[in-house]
Scaffold this active site. Structure first.
Site, short mmCIF file in Angstrom:
data_model
loop_
_atom_site.label_atom_id
_atom_site.label_comp_id
_atom_site.label_asym_id
_atom_site.label_seq_id
_atom_site.Cartn_x
_atom_site.Cartn_y
_atom_site.Cartn_z
N ARG A 141 54.76 28.16 40.33
CA ARG A 141 55.27 26.83 41.04
C ARG A 141 54.17 25.70 40.58
NH1 ARG A 141 52.89 25.71 45.37
NH2 ARG A 141 54.81 25.07 46.53
N GLU A 166 42.20 55.42 41.62
CA GLU A 166 41.17 54.88 42.37
C GLU A 166 40.55 53.66 41.44
OE1 GLU A 166 39.39 56.44 45.18
OE2 GLU A 166 41.45 57.13 45.17
N ASP A 205 50.94 20.54 48.32
CA ASP A 205 50.76 21.62 49.13
C ASP A 205 49.81 21.63 49.96
OD1 ASP A 205 52.86 22.78 47.80
OD2 ASP A 205 51.47 23.88 46.22
N PRO A 264 40.75 45.19 43.95
CA PRO A 264 39.93 44.85 45.04
C PRO A 264 38.68 44.25 45.07
CG PRO A 264 40.40 46.91 45.33
CD PRO A 264 40.99 46.36 44.04
N1 ADE Z 1 44.50 46.71 43.96
C1 ADE Z 1 44.25 47.37 45.08
N2 ADE Z 1 43.91 46.35 46.12
C2 ADE Z 1 43.86 45.03 45.42
C3 ADE Z 1 43.76 43.64 45.94
N3 ADE Z 1 43.31 43.46 47.22
N4 ADE Z 1 43.68 42.94 45.20
C4 ADE Z 1 44.23 42.86 43.95
N5 ADE Z 1 44.43 44.19 43.39
C5 ADE Z 1 44.26 45.05 43.98
#
Ligand code: ADE
Length: 270
Positions: free
Chosen positions: A172, A134, A187, A107
């Site tokens: 794709r 984590e 697209d 994330p």
């Molecule tokens: N792992 C946990 N959350 C994630 C996200 N939003 N994007 C990519 N990998 C992740």
């Protein structure tokens, strides 16, 4: 695109194809069993447009219990993915494939979009590292990771769904992967506009008619309608895309002006 994937052990790949290799590094390789077996991904695998596999990080853990995580230095909640098995799994994957990029799904990464999908599609192959718990030990990122990618500003329990999303979006774009008629260039997002509206039979669904022009067989008119649909859908659903697009062409700007004129007429009549 001439590719140069080298298996250390198994079958050689015909390097004159446009094939792309995906290798997922995960503690849950079985999550991908269903993913490889459906739709466009399945067909791309069957047609050897892509080669894909998921490797289990546990197989690279040297202790008796094949542990892949440990408590964080400094204390605190949660577990951290241990560096040794992860590094061994990534190194093994990149030894068997040349010319690949290694992506950590996290994330904290750059937020994935269509432009990044096009960019990744130009590489010879991707090693996708799925974090869990984590996060992964920071030292993994320094030497072994080319890109950190997030699929959006929310936190998943692991990178596996994110890896699937990236494989799907990139596959794709590989020439021939969508079948006879490649539609990837048309697209949504490919020119910073959303795609036009689509209709199929029946001509009348619960009282709603298909726009007449689409039944007319007049290709030029249909293209005009589609462009207008595309511009106006973008205006209504994702105005941010129009605002950031500094390269609207004359036709696209004319459509916006026409609607500005119509809206001003309505306002003036109030
Ligand atoms: N792992 C946990 N959350 C994630 C996200 N939003 N994007 C990519 N990998 C992740």
């Amino acid at each position: 695109m001439i590719l140069s994937f080298h298996y250390s052990t198994s079958q050689p790949i015909n390097q004159s194809t446009n094939a792309m290799y995906f290798k997922v590094v995960t503690i849950f390789p079985q999550m991908f069993d269903s993913f490889w077996n459906h739709g466009i991904i399945r067909r791309a695998l069957e047609d050897k447009k892509i080669f894909a596999s998921a490797v289990n990080i546990r197989n690279y853990a040297e202790d008796r219990h094949q542990v892949t995580d440990d408590r964080p230095y400094g204390g605190g909640s949660g577990m951290v993915m241990k560096p040794e098995p992860l590094a061994a799994a990534i190194r093994d994957a990149s030894q068997t494939l040349t010319g690949t990029k290694t992506v950590l799904l996290t994330p904290q990464g750059r937020v994935f979009n269509q432009k990044m999908a096009w960019e990744l599609a130009t590489s010879d192959g991707l090693i996708l590292v799925c974090g869990r718990y984590e996060g992964v030990d920071e030292r993994i990122c320094h030497d072994l990771i080319d890109y950190e990618i997030s699929i959006g500003d929310y936190v998943l329990t692991g990178g596996e769904p994110a890896a699937m999303i990236i494989i799907d979006a990139v596959t794709r774009l590989i020439p021939g992967a969508l079948g006879g008629e490649d539609a990837a260039e048309k697209d949504s997002f490919s020119d910073d506009l959303l795609e036009h509206a689509h209709y199929t039979r029946p001509g009348n669904f619960e009282g709603q008619e298909v726009p007449e022009v689409l039944l007319s067989g007049h290709h030029q008119e249909i293209e005009k309608w589609r462009l207008e649909s595309s511009v106006m859908r973008t205006l209504l659903k994702r105005p941010d895309l129009l605002l950031q697009n500094k390269n609207l062409n004359r036709q696209q700007r004319d459509i916006l002006k026409k609607w500005r004129f119509e809206i001003e007429k309505i306002l003036d009549s109030q």
